[in-house]
Scaffold this motif. Sequence first.
Motif, PDB file in Angstrom:
ATOM      1  N   SER B  50      22.760  11.478  72.615  1.00 28.68           N
ATOM      2  CA  SER B  50      22.679  12.903  72.301  1.00 28.68           C
ATOM      3  C   SER B  50      22.599  13.728  73.567  1.00 28.68           C
ATOM      4  O   SER B  50      23.265  14.753  73.684  1.00 28.68           O
ATOM      5  CB  SER B  50      21.453  13.226  71.462  1.00 28.68           C
ATOM      6  OG  SER B  50      21.244  12.251  70.529  1.00 28.68           O
ATOM      7  N   LEU B  51      21.776  13.272  74.534  1.00 26.76           N
ATOM      8  CA  LEU B  51      21.668  14.034  75.772  1.00 26.76           C
ATOM      9  C   LEU B  51      23.023  14.113  76.454  1.00 26.76           C
ATOM     10  O   LEU B  51      23.421  15.174  76.948  1.00 26.76           O
ATOM     11  CB  LEU B  51      20.653  13.374  76.711  1.00 26.76           C
ATOM     12  CG  LEU B  51      19.198  13.598  76.327  1.00 26.76           C
ATOM     13  CD1 LEU B  51      18.273  12.838  77.249  1.00 26.76           C
ATOM     14  CD2 LEU B  51      18.859  15.085  76.362  1.00 26.76           C
ATOM     15  N   VAL B  53      25.972  13.958  74.991  1.00 28.62           N
ATOM     16  CA  VAL B  53      26.841  14.867  74.226  1.00 28.62           C
ATOM     17  C   VAL B  53      26.488  16.314  74.529  1.00 28.62           C
ATOM     18  O   VAL B  53      27.359  17.160  74.765  1.00 28.62           O
ATOM     19  CB  VAL B  53      26.712  14.583  72.714  1.00 28.62           C
ATOM     20  CG1 VAL B  53      27.376  15.676  71.911  1.00 28.62           C
ATOM     21  CG2 VAL B  53      27.324  13.245  72.379  1.00 28.62           C
ATOM     22  N   ILE B  54      25.179  16.596  74.564  1.00 29.82           N
ATOM     23  CA  ILE B  54      24.759  17.977  74.827  1.00 29.82           C
ATOM     24  C   ILE B  54      25.209  18.396  76.221  1.00 29.82           C
ATOM     25  O   ILE B  54      25.781  19.471  76.412  1.00 29.82           O
ATOM     26  CB  ILE B  54      23.229  18.096  74.698  1.00 29.82           C
ATOM     27  CG1 ILE B  54      22.823  17.914  73.245  1.00 29.82           C
ATOM     28  CG2 ILE B  54      22.751  19.448  75.196  1.00 29.82           C
ATOM     29  CD1 ILE B  54      21.343  17.764  73.052  1.00 29.82           C
ATOM     30  N   GLN B 291      51.465   9.272  93.934  1.00 31.14           N
ATOM     31  CA  GLN B 291      51.617   8.823  92.544  1.00 31.14           C
ATOM     32  C   GLN B 291      52.878   7.995  92.370  1.00 31.14           C
ATOM     33  O   GLN B 291      52.878   6.975  91.687  1.00 31.14           O
ATOM     34  CB  GLN B 291      51.657  10.028  91.611  1.00 31.14           C
ATOM     35  CG  GLN B 291      50.271  10.340  91.083  1.00 31.14           C
ATOM     36  CD  GLN B 291      50.301  11.423  90.047  1.00 31.14           C
ATOM     37  OE1 GLN B 291      51.314  12.091  89.854  1.00 31.14           O
ATOM     38  NE2 GLN B 291      49.187  11.593  89.364  1.00 31.14           N
ATOM     39  N   GLU B 298      53.053  -0.550  90.711  1.00 33.27           N
ATOM     40  CA  GLU B 298      52.829  -1.034  89.345  1.00 33.27           C
ATOM     41  C   GLU B 298      54.064  -1.756  88.818  1.00 33.27           C
ATOM     42  O   GLU B 298      53.974  -2.834  88.219  1.00 33.27           O
ATOM     43  CB  GLU B 298      52.534   0.171  88.464  1.00 33.27           C
ATOM     44  CG  GLU B 298      51.554  -0.073  87.353  1.00 33.27           C
ATOM     45  CD  GLU B 298      51.255   1.246  86.659  1.00 33.27           C
ATOM     46  OE1 GLU B 298      51.816   1.466  85.583  1.00 33.27           O
ATOM     47  OE2 GLU B 298      50.496   2.069  87.218  1.00 33.27           O
ATOM     48  N   PHE B 344      61.506   5.401  92.451  1.00 28.31           N
ATOM     49  CA  PHE B 344      60.190   5.943  92.862  1.00 28.31           C
ATOM     50  C   PHE B 344      60.137   6.085  94.370  1.00 28.31           C
ATOM     51  O   PHE B 344      59.710   7.117  94.910  1.00 28.31           O
ATOM     52  CB  PHE B 344      59.061   5.024  92.400  1.00 28.31           C
ATOM     53  CG  PHE B 344      58.840   5.048  90.914  1.00 28.31           C
ATOM     54  CD1 PHE B 344      59.024   6.216  90.204  1.00 28.31           C
ATOM     55  CD2 PHE B 344      58.428   3.917  90.229  1.00 28.31           C
ATOM     56  CE1 PHE B 344      58.817   6.253  88.843  1.00 28.31           C
ATOM     57  CE2 PHE B 344      58.221   3.946  88.872  1.00 28.31           C
ATOM     58  CZ  PHE B 344      58.419   5.107  88.173  1.00 28.31           C
ATOM     59  N   TYR B 755      43.586  32.198  72.722  1.00 30.66           N
ATOM     60  CA  TYR B 755      43.147  31.562  71.472  1.00 30.66           C
ATOM     61  C   TYR B 755      41.639  31.578  71.336  1.00 30.66           C
ATOM     62  O   TYR B 755      41.073  32.154  70.420  1.00 30.66           O
ATOM     63  CB  TYR B 755      43.608  30.103  71.416  1.00 30.66           C
ATOM     64  CG  TYR B 755      45.082  29.926  71.241  1.00 30.66           C
ATOM     65  CD1 TYR B 755      45.647  29.876  69.976  1.00 30.66           C
ATOM     66  CD2 TYR B 755      45.915  29.818  72.334  1.00 30.66           C
ATOM     67  CE1 TYR B 755      46.998  29.713  69.813  1.00 30.66           C
ATOM     68  CE2 TYR B 755      47.267  29.661  72.171  1.00 30.66           C
ATOM     69  CZ  TYR B 755      47.799  29.608  70.910  1.00 30.66           C
ATOM     70  OH  TYR B 755      49.141  29.447  70.738  1.00 30.66           O
ATOM     71  N   TRP B 756      40.990  30.910  72.301  1.00 26.57           N
ATOM     72  CA  TRP B 756      39.594  30.534  72.093  1.00 26.57           C
ATOM     73  C   TRP B 756      38.670  31.726  72.036  1.00 26.57           C
ATOM     74  O   TRP B 756      37.720  31.741  71.251  1.00 26.57           O
ATOM     75  CB  TRP B 756      39.161  29.557  73.186  1.00 26.57           C
ATOM     76  CG  TRP B 756      40.080  28.398  73.180  1.00 26.57           C
ATOM     77  CD1 TRP B 756      41.061  28.107  74.075  1.00 26.57           C
ATOM     78  CD2 TRP B 756      40.179  27.416  72.150  1.00 26.57           C
ATOM     79  NE1 TRP B 756      41.748  27.005  73.681  1.00 26.57           N
ATOM     80  CE2 TRP B 756      41.237  26.560  72.516  1.00 26.57           C
ATOM     81  CE3 TRP B 756      39.474  27.170  70.976  1.00 26.57           C
ATOM     82  CZ2 TRP B 756      41.606  25.469  71.730  1.00 26.57           C
ATOM     83  CZ3 TRP B 756      39.847  26.095  70.205  1.00 26.57           C
ATOM     84  CH2 TRP B 756      40.898  25.261  70.584  1.00 26.57           C
TER      85      TRP B 756
END
Lengths: 410, 789
Positions: B50-51, B53-54, B291, B298, B344, B755-756
């Motif tokens: 919870s901590l 998440v908060i 990158q 890779e 690349f 939006y927000w």
Amino acid sequence: MTTLTDPPKAGFRLSQLLYDTRYRSITIQVIAMILVILGLYWLVNNTIQNLSALGKDFDFGFLSQPAGYDINQRLVEYSSQSTHGQAAIVGILNTILVAFLGCILATILGVIAGVLRLSKNWIVNKLMAVYVEGFRNVPLLLWIIAIFALMTEGMPQPRDFKVGGDASMILGETVAVTNRGVYVPGVVFESGWFASAAMNWLAVIVVLVASLLVIRVVRRRADAIQEATGDRPTTWWQQLGLLIIPAGLVLVLMGATMQYPYIRGFNFTDGIHLRNSLIALWLALSLYTGAFIAEIVRAGILAISKGQSEAASALGLRPNRTMNLVILPQAMRVIIPPLISQYLNLTKNSSLAIAVGYMDVRSTLGGITINQTGRELEGMLLLGAFYLVLSLLISAVMNVYNNRTQLQER
Amino acid sequence: MSETHAQSVSYVRETMLSEQEPPVTERGVIKWIRENLFSGWVNILLTVISLFVIYWALALVLPWAFGGVWNAGSLTECREVLFSFYKDSHDGACWAVIEDRWLQILFGFYPPELYWRPILAFVLFFVALAPVLFAERVPGQLIWFTVVYPFLATWLIWGGAVWTPILALLGFVAAFVAYKILSKVSGPIVANLGALVAALVWWGALMGPIDDSLNRMVGAGRLEDTVASLNQQAEDLPVQIAALEADAEAKASEIAAAVETKNALLVEMTEIRIEEFAIDQQIEPKEDAVQLLNGAEESIGQIEDILSEWGGVPEAASDSEADLADAEAAAASIDGLIADVNKFLGDALNDIESNTADPADVAALLAAGATQADASITEDIDALVAKSDLTDSLGDLIDLATGLTADASASDLAALRADIATASALVQSDVDTLDGIKDKIIAANASDLEAPQAALVANMAQLTQLRDEATTIAQDNFRISSQQTENRGFLTALNSLTERENSLPELRATTQELRDAVPSAYRNMIDVNQLPEDATSEDAAALNAYLGARNQELSVGASIRDTYAELGRVGLRPIDSRQIGGFMLALIIGIAGIVLSLPLGILLALGRQSHLFFVNKICVAFIEVIRGVPLIVWLFTASLLLNYFLPPGTNFDLMLRVIIMVTLFSAAYIAEVIRGGLAALPTGQYEGADSLGLSYWQSMQLIVLPQALKISIPGIVNTFIGLFKDTVLVVFIGLLDPIGLSNAIRADTDWNGIYWELFVFIGALFFIFCFGMGRYSLYLERKLQREHR
């Protein structure tokens, strides 16, 4: 001497219809019936007149005409050459899909949040209170469009997943969350018994259901032995085997293989593409309804008197067994009826799909079909009838379950 | 004995030990934390999660919310301000949109000078609510205000003549009088029916003509004065408009000057930060190159994997088709990967070659400003790798990679991979150095930027104020211009009034004449479409002519009525429903829905409890059908189908249609709530009422309903919360509720992409209302529980 005689028997008088309670109820019903019939007649008459003035008739023939529009999410075969009736069925299945997924997730979320709200842990308790109050007090529509905006505006584009891009897939490179939707691994049948994937899945589900029925028999037997001898035979491995082996066998026989999504060109191919519209609608419906279910679960558990859990502890039951054997079975009786109405609400709320363009039955039958054919009256009637039947069905099924749990009450 | 005892026991405590404080872990905050947050491993886990998440949520939201911009004219300006404070649009909210549009979200397009009307209606709502909710604390006479309130509120919000709501109210008075008179003469059934008929007759037949004649009476006396004042205004208004336009122009030039200042400040800041941007330009291609190199590494790793899986070059183990296909696929993917590696590497080389500068050039770029401020930057520049070194090493790599084939040995691949890793590390170290330089430049520039940043903020505040003033002027201008247009139209209408009145009898005669010409079977038709197949074309023409004449007659009649209504109006300026929107619309629909549905809901609940078979079944069917279908389908029914169900030619306001539908909808829910209240009453109450000899309605009115309704109030409040939240669905049939307005705001080029901020504002408004009402309903529930004990 005096003789007792009955009062003079009066014949039926008309005023008795108004003043005699025996007859008055009939009068009232007749008047009500006349008023209702007059009202219905008025409505139908108006409709007939208006329709004829517009040069329209009342005909459901449009259902067999070609629809001419595409539906981006379909669970059964459909193309733009299919009929309006088939489009309606695709929509109906989409509605049922999102309602089904929503009910499951909402129940999980609701039960977790409801139990945690009763936790003695202050932080968890308050966190869940924030969740419940936050979702209960803000319109669902706002949550749907907010989650949709989060998905389309906040997530990386598929091309960012290419080698050298910024984004990466999650859960062991199997799931990609993009602004075009979520790509998850899918199962394909290489040597399926039926041509369409839906039928193959149906076969698997049939086998699963059959397994569940057999498992029930096993459990009944175990119950009977326990009743008779007091010892319960260990059956979990039988149950597990029965659940997994037949379905697994069917899957293997049909050549089921996992197919992982991978990036090709500028988009993902293979796997299952869950559109943003589905994800947003599903998550919003589940979170919103979950908040209501949490309150129901909490109230249900609180409704069981403290003496029950104290008595259970006095018997020496551990807390989890107290919960499973004593509290939950009783709480379920309180929980189920309001839970049913939450499932109904969720199903009806799935019609908010219109906000994000999810192709549910309202968007196909009640939207595009009506616009294309101009059959508002017939389309809306069918749409209303569908929701009504679905609601009645869900409440009927859940009522059967409810009655069975209620029966244990003495 | 006792003495020996006394000797053996050297010390006996005679008083109790004073109570010691519990140990630190068993008291105060620590005890509480231990018991509540860390009492077991599950609990500890929950607390930690919870901590986390908060923390995560707050870290995401708080900087955004509190680092926002309140003064700006558009999203672009918001971003400019944020950028000058080293933030991008994710780091700070653009609250300026709320500052700019909050009145619109609250009131829709209601005329700003008339905001007092809905506000007054809203305040009076609580006065009207008081006798219902706090019956014990307010004088009983206030209930009359509650009765009058719906009419008063309608009049305040929509405006119009003062007698219209009074006339509507008189319908109820008529019903009451009819009931009183008839109930003396005959039984309750006749009285109830009589009351219904009286009300319907009043509303349907009498109210309209009385309203018209009142308008006519007042209007006739005012005609000359009105024409004179309109003529006067026609002279005055252009002067006012000209003045306002001059004001607007002055404001526009002020705004333009302020925008100039803003742009100058932005340029100034850009000039200060120019070195930082130069370094940024060096960093970006190098980051890309890193990158790309990692991608190449890779890909080689994947080639190695495939080769080791096949134990060398992929070759089919047997001649079987599947094996051949597998080998082919593996070979193809190796070829693909080799092509990838080459691409690349080529891209990386290209990035560095064409987009980066040599350290010497970088030094030259920075020579002017920052290097003086912080001498260590020069050392950093010396640490940069020469461009030629980078390109050379990449060139070597490309040479190696082009030689790469499917039968490359494992050691070659490993060597190539290691080389690429070295090159990548080299470029990365360059990137790190450049980042360090950038940070130093930013630190060096900080003090220089303070003054222009502060100036920008002040300038933005000033700009916002100027724009607000300009908006006020524009609104005044709009108001006066539209008044001018209306006046012109009204004047024309008044001048032609007598003429139209005189033409009416003639029109009526023509209509009658044409009607007589239509065959009698077709006279009641409302459209040519309705004619049967075998009707002759003459009949069709006659019907068409008749319908046209009738329409003309009706429209002339209506226009005369409208002119008189405008002329003779004693009351408030009428407002069109289309102008009502935003949060106010949600409140109006929600409150109207609940208030209007209460009587119907009570009747339905009583019907559902009734033993009368037919009445019971009608009520059950109505309730279940309404509740089984989503509100949105009912709203579409209101907008698409209601016209079918009503008499031909009726066409009324969409908002009114929505209110009717919402009323029916909530009546079904209210009925269920009240049914719960009725069921919760002990049976003794019903039986007691019966044993007193009360009739059904008397017992309901005096005994059952007062108690049942009181129990139902929390449920009614909860229904209201649900309905209030659902009112946002009207956006789908084209009404401008808060969400519809947020779409409209986003359609404006100034605020496109926001939006927000809007979601948060609208969500907060709804939350405050619904949460408050929810708390109130909880309080009521507790109070009722206490009273029941």
